[in-house]
Design a protein around this motif. Structure first.
Motif, PDB file in Angstrom:
ATOM      1  N   GLU A  41      -1.831  -0.664 -15.396  1.00 51.68           N
ATOM      2  CA  GLU A  41      -1.226   0.671 -15.465  1.00 51.68           C
ATOM      3  C   GLU A  41      -1.252   1.355 -14.104  1.00 51.68           C
ATOM      4  N   ILE A  42      -2.358   1.191 -13.377  1.00 54.20           N
ATOM      5  CA  ILE A  42      -2.477   1.815 -12.062  1.00 54.20           C
ATOM      6  C   ILE A  42      -1.493   1.188 -11.076  1.00 54.20           C
ATOM      7  N   VAL A  43      -1.387  -0.140 -11.108  1.00 59.81           N
ATOM      8  CA  VAL A  43      -0.436  -0.820 -10.218  1.00 59.81           C
ATOM      9  C   VAL A  43       0.993  -0.376 -10.538  1.00 59.81           C
ATOM     10  N   ALA A  44       1.334  -0.319 -11.815  1.00 59.91           N
ATOM     11  CA  ALA A  44       2.682   0.101 -12.214  1.00 59.91           C
ATOM     12  C   ALA A  44       2.979   1.518 -11.729  1.00 59.91           C
ATOM     13  N   LYS A  45       1.969   2.386 -11.781  1.00 61.81           N
ATOM     14  CA  LYS A  45       2.160   3.766 -11.319  1.00 61.81           C
ATOM     15  C   LYS A  45       2.479   3.819  -9.832  1.00 61.81           C
ATOM     16  N   GLU A  46       1.884   2.905  -9.052  1.00 66.50           N
ATOM     17  CA  GLU A  46       2.148   2.868  -7.613  1.00 66.50           C
ATOM     18  C   GLU A  46       3.595   2.476  -7.309  1.00 66.50           C
ATOM     19  N   CYS A  47       4.273   1.852  -8.262  1.00 69.60           N
ATOM     20  CA  CYS A  47       5.686   1.484  -8.075  1.00 69.60           C
ATOM     21  C   CYS A  47       6.611   2.668  -8.292  1.00 69.60           C
ATOM     22  N   ASP A  48       6.051   3.785  -8.767  1.00 65.80           N
ATOM     23  CA  ASP A  48       6.767   5.059  -8.877  1.00 65.80           C
ATOM     24  C   ASP A  48       8.110   4.948  -9.599  1.00 65.80           C
ATOM     25  N   SER A  49       8.099   4.227 -10.732  1.00 64.60           N
ATOM     26  CA  SER A  49       9.250   4.156 -11.645  1.00 64.60           C
ATOM     27  C   SER A  49      10.469   3.449 -11.066  1.00 64.60           C
ATOM     28  N   LEU A  50      10.311   2.744  -9.950  1.00 61.94           N
ATOM     29  CA  LEU A  50      11.431   2.023  -9.347  1.00 61.94           C
ATOM     30  C   LEU A  50      11.503   0.611  -9.939  1.00 61.94           C
ATOM     31  N   PRO A  51      12.562   0.282 -10.676  1.00 65.92           N
ATOM     32  CA  PRO A  51      12.634  -1.031 -11.344  1.00 65.92           C
ATOM     33  C   PRO A  51      12.466  -2.208 -10.386  1.00 65.92           C
ATOM     34  N   LEU A  52      13.079  -2.143  -9.207  1.00 68.64           N
ATOM     35  CA  LEU A  52      12.969  -3.233  -8.248  1.00 68.64           C
ATOM     36  C   LEU A  52      11.504  -3.513  -7.900  1.00 68.64           C
ATOM     37  N   ALA A  53      10.739  -2.440  -7.646  1.00 64.83           N
ATOM     38  CA  ALA A  53       9.327  -2.611  -7.308  1.00 64.83           C
ATOM     39  C   ALA A  53       8.531  -3.082  -8.515  1.00 64.83           C
ATOM     40  N   LEU A  54       8.824  -2.562  -9.700  1.00 59.59           N
ATOM     41  CA  LEU A  54       8.103  -2.963 -10.914  1.00 59.59           C
ATOM     42  C   LEU A  54       8.275  -4.456 -11.195  1.00 59.59           C
ATOM     43  N   VAL A  76      -4.216  -2.001  -1.499  1.00 57.20           N
ATOM     44  CA  VAL A  76      -3.153  -2.292  -0.543  1.00 57.20           C
ATOM     45  C   VAL A  76      -1.931  -1.418  -0.812  1.00 57.20           C
ATOM     46  N   LEU A  77      -1.544  -1.301  -2.075  1.00 54.44           N
ATOM     47  CA  LEU A  77      -0.369  -0.503  -2.420  1.00 54.44           C
ATOM     48  C   LEU A  77      -0.580   0.974  -2.118  1.00 54.44           C
ATOM     49  N   LYS A  78      -1.815   1.438  -2.232  1.00 62.21           N
ATOM     50  CA  LYS A  78      -2.113   2.841  -1.935  1.00 62.21           C
ATOM     51  C   LYS A  78      -2.156   3.104  -0.436  1.00 62.21           C
ATOM     52  N   SER A  79      -2.702   2.166   0.331  1.00 66.47           N
ATOM     53  CA  SER A  79      -2.966   2.421   1.746  1.00 66.47           C
ATOM     54  C   SER A  79      -1.957   1.766   2.689  1.00 66.47           C
ATOM     55  N   TYR A  80      -1.665   0.501   2.469  1.00 62.16           N
ATOM     56  CA  TYR A  80      -0.782  -0.249   3.377  1.00 62.16           C
ATOM     57  C   TYR A  80       0.181  -1.119   2.561  1.00 62.16           C
ATOM     58  N   PRO A  81       1.147  -0.508   1.874  1.00 56.36           N
ATOM     59  CA  PRO A  81       2.038  -1.270   0.982  1.00 56.36           C
ATOM     60  C   PRO A  81       2.769  -2.406   1.692  1.00 56.36           C
ATOM     61  N   SER A  82       3.068  -2.228   2.979  1.00 57.57           N
ATOM     62  CA  SER A  82       3.819  -3.273   3.676  1.00 57.57           C
ATOM     63  C   SER A  82       3.020  -4.561   3.828  1.00 57.57           C
ATOM     64  N   ARG A  83       1.693  -4.489   3.635  1.00 59.95           N
ATOM     65  CA  ARG A  83       0.868  -5.692   3.711  1.00 59.95           C
ATOM     66  C   ARG A  83       0.912  -6.503   2.418  1.00 59.95           C
ATOM     67  N   PHE A  84       1.509  -5.923   1.381  1.00 64.62           N
ATOM     68  CA  PHE A  84       1.697  -6.669   0.138  1.00 64.62           C
ATOM     69  C   PHE A  84       2.910  -7.570   0.356  1.00 64.62           C
ATOM     70  N   PRO A  85       2.743  -8.880   0.417  1.00 62.23           N
ATOM     71  CA  PRO A  85       3.820  -9.781   0.869  1.00 62.23           C
ATOM     72  C   PRO A  85       5.143  -9.567   0.160  1.00 62.23           C
ATOM     73  N   GLU A  86       5.095  -9.373  -1.154  1.00 66.61           N
ATOM     74  CA  GLU A  86       6.346  -9.268  -1.915  1.00 66.61           C
ATOM     75  C   GLU A  86       7.119  -7.992  -1.574  1.00 66.61           C
ATOM     76  N   MET A  87       6.401  -6.924  -1.172  1.00 66.41           N
ATOM     77  CA  MET A  87       7.096  -5.687  -0.796  1.00 66.41           C
ATOM     78  C   MET A  87       7.957  -5.926   0.441  1.00 66.41           C
ATOM     79  N   GLY A  88       7.360  -6.566   1.464  1.00 65.94           N
ATOM     80  CA  GLY A  88       8.104  -6.824   2.689  1.00 65.94           C
ATOM     81  C   GLY A  88       9.160  -7.898   2.539  1.00 65.94           C
TER      82      GLY A  88
END
Length: 389
Positions: A41-54, A76-88
């Motif tokens: 639930e916490i991870v999903a919240k960090e995606c801020d309702s964006l389907p692509l990120a979810l 990582v998602l809270k502090s440095y999201p770009s370090r999450f490989p799939e985001m970049g």
């Protein structure tokens, strides 16, 4: 596509967002440990309702059955999201299309700059335009009025491409005065800034900042520090060759700034110290910031500007709004020395001086020149006072 009608497509409702995320994670993982459903639930919240990120983050976590992996992902998602490989790899490149489609580099720089504010921050349009001017994004105009008009046009352009959105603020029933960034777009902006060697560091809930931490800012261009407990302990001079911008905002403990900090950042062009309600003085070393173009001391207790401020001959914007002190004392000769000053805003201020009518007239002429072209936000003449020593 030649669409005749435009309408806003909101993010998914919270329940639908969590459902989409869980579908991509899979029941096997969700049921593998009793802590994972809550962490999901916490991870999903960090995606801020964006389907692509979810979808992207959900698939990335589809094989993670250890709670520690989920906690790491949250950090990582809270502090440095770009370090999450799939985001970049998947999310940011897709969203980047809107950024790349902007008409010029000025719009791109102005968009990236909005990420200097914390998540979900309501950004004042007026403040944003002033900062853009201070940052030299709008230097191709003959006067401040034209630059402000260009700034308003840029804000509207970014809203039309949905890179910014209007923001409702308490006691304000319309969106024209404030904007905000979607959290994932803000993360993308940090990723792009890093890619362009224009790195932005934003820290919330900041505590004590020591020399060692500032020593790690050598490649940082802009630093934004928010928090009730922000203080500095700088025992040795630290060189930050790239640093152009510092925000230190909202501290209840900050009473002054160490002079060694200013001696370390000769490249600084923007210094925002607003809303530090116990900040009482500036060190004389502020005179070393000879490249400074923007200085904001609004909502502080500073009541006496050091005479060394007269060295800031590149300063274009000086803001002293809503000061906590009953009076703000400006040594005589400071204003007339600020040859580049184009915007001055203050509720009440005084000149501390000896009886020197020539200098008094010079100060008045400088202030009248600024107000004549309509660049201040408050009238000068009703509140101008002299303190003769």
């Amino acid at each position: 596509m030649g669409a005749k009608e435009r309408f806003k497509l909101n993010g998914l409702p919270q329940e639908a967002a969590l459902r989409l995320f869980r579908q991509n994670v899979g029941d096997n993982v969700l049921n593998s440990h009793h802590e994972i459903p809550k962490l999901a639930e916490i991870v999903a919240k960090e995606c801020d309702s964006l389907p692509l990120a979810l979808v992207t983050i959900g698939r990335a976590m589809a094989s993670r059955t250890i709670p520690e992996d989920w906690r790491y992902a949250i950090n990582v998602l809270k502090s440095y999201p770009s370090r999450f490989p799939e985001m970049g790899k998947y999310v940011f490149p897709t969203l980047r299309f809107s950024y790349d489609s902007l008409s010029d580099d000025t719009l791109r720089n102005c968009f990236l700059y909005c990420s200097i504010f914390p998540e979900d921050h309501d950004i004042s349009n007026r403040e944003l335009i002033e900062l853009w001017i201070g940052e030299r994004f709008l230097d191709d105009f003959d006067n401040m009025y034209e630059a402000q008009e260009r700034g308003r046009f840029i804000i509207n352009s970014l809203k039309l491409t949905w890179l910014l959105e209007g923001s409702y603020v308490k006691d304000i029933s319309y969106e024209e005065d404030h904007v905000k960034m979607h959290d994932v777009l803000r993360d993308m902006a940090h990723w792009l800034a890093h890619e362009h060697e224009n790195e932005i560091l934003v820290k919330e809930h900041t505590g004590l900042i020591k020399s060692q931490e500032i020593g790690r800012w050598k490649e940082i261009v802009r630093v934004s520090l928010y928090g009730d407990n922000t203080q500095f302990l700088i025992e040795t001079q630290v060189v930050c060759p790239c640093l152009q911008t510092i925000f230190v905002i909202g501290s209840k403990l900050l009473r002054t700034l160490p002079g060694t900090l200013f001696q370390s950042i000769h490249t600084l062009i923007v210094l925002n110290l607003s809303n530090n309600r116990n900040l009482r003085e500036l060190p004389v070393e502020i005179g070393a910031l000879i490249s400074l173009r923007y200085l904001n001391l609004s909502e502080t207790c500073v009541n006496n500007l050091p005479i060394e401020v007269k060295n800031l001959t590149q300063l274009r914007i000086l803001l002293l709004d809503e000061m906590m002190s009953e009076q703000v004392v400006i040594p005589l000769g400071v204003i007339s020395s600020l040859s580049s000053l184009e915007m001055y805003s203050s509720i009440e201020y005084y000149f501390r001086c000896k009886i020197d009518m020539k200098l008094m007239i010079e100060e008045l002429e400088c202030l009248e020149k600024i107000t004549d072209v309509g660049l201040t936000f408050s009238s000068v003449s009703p509140v101008l006072k002299f303190m003769c020593l």
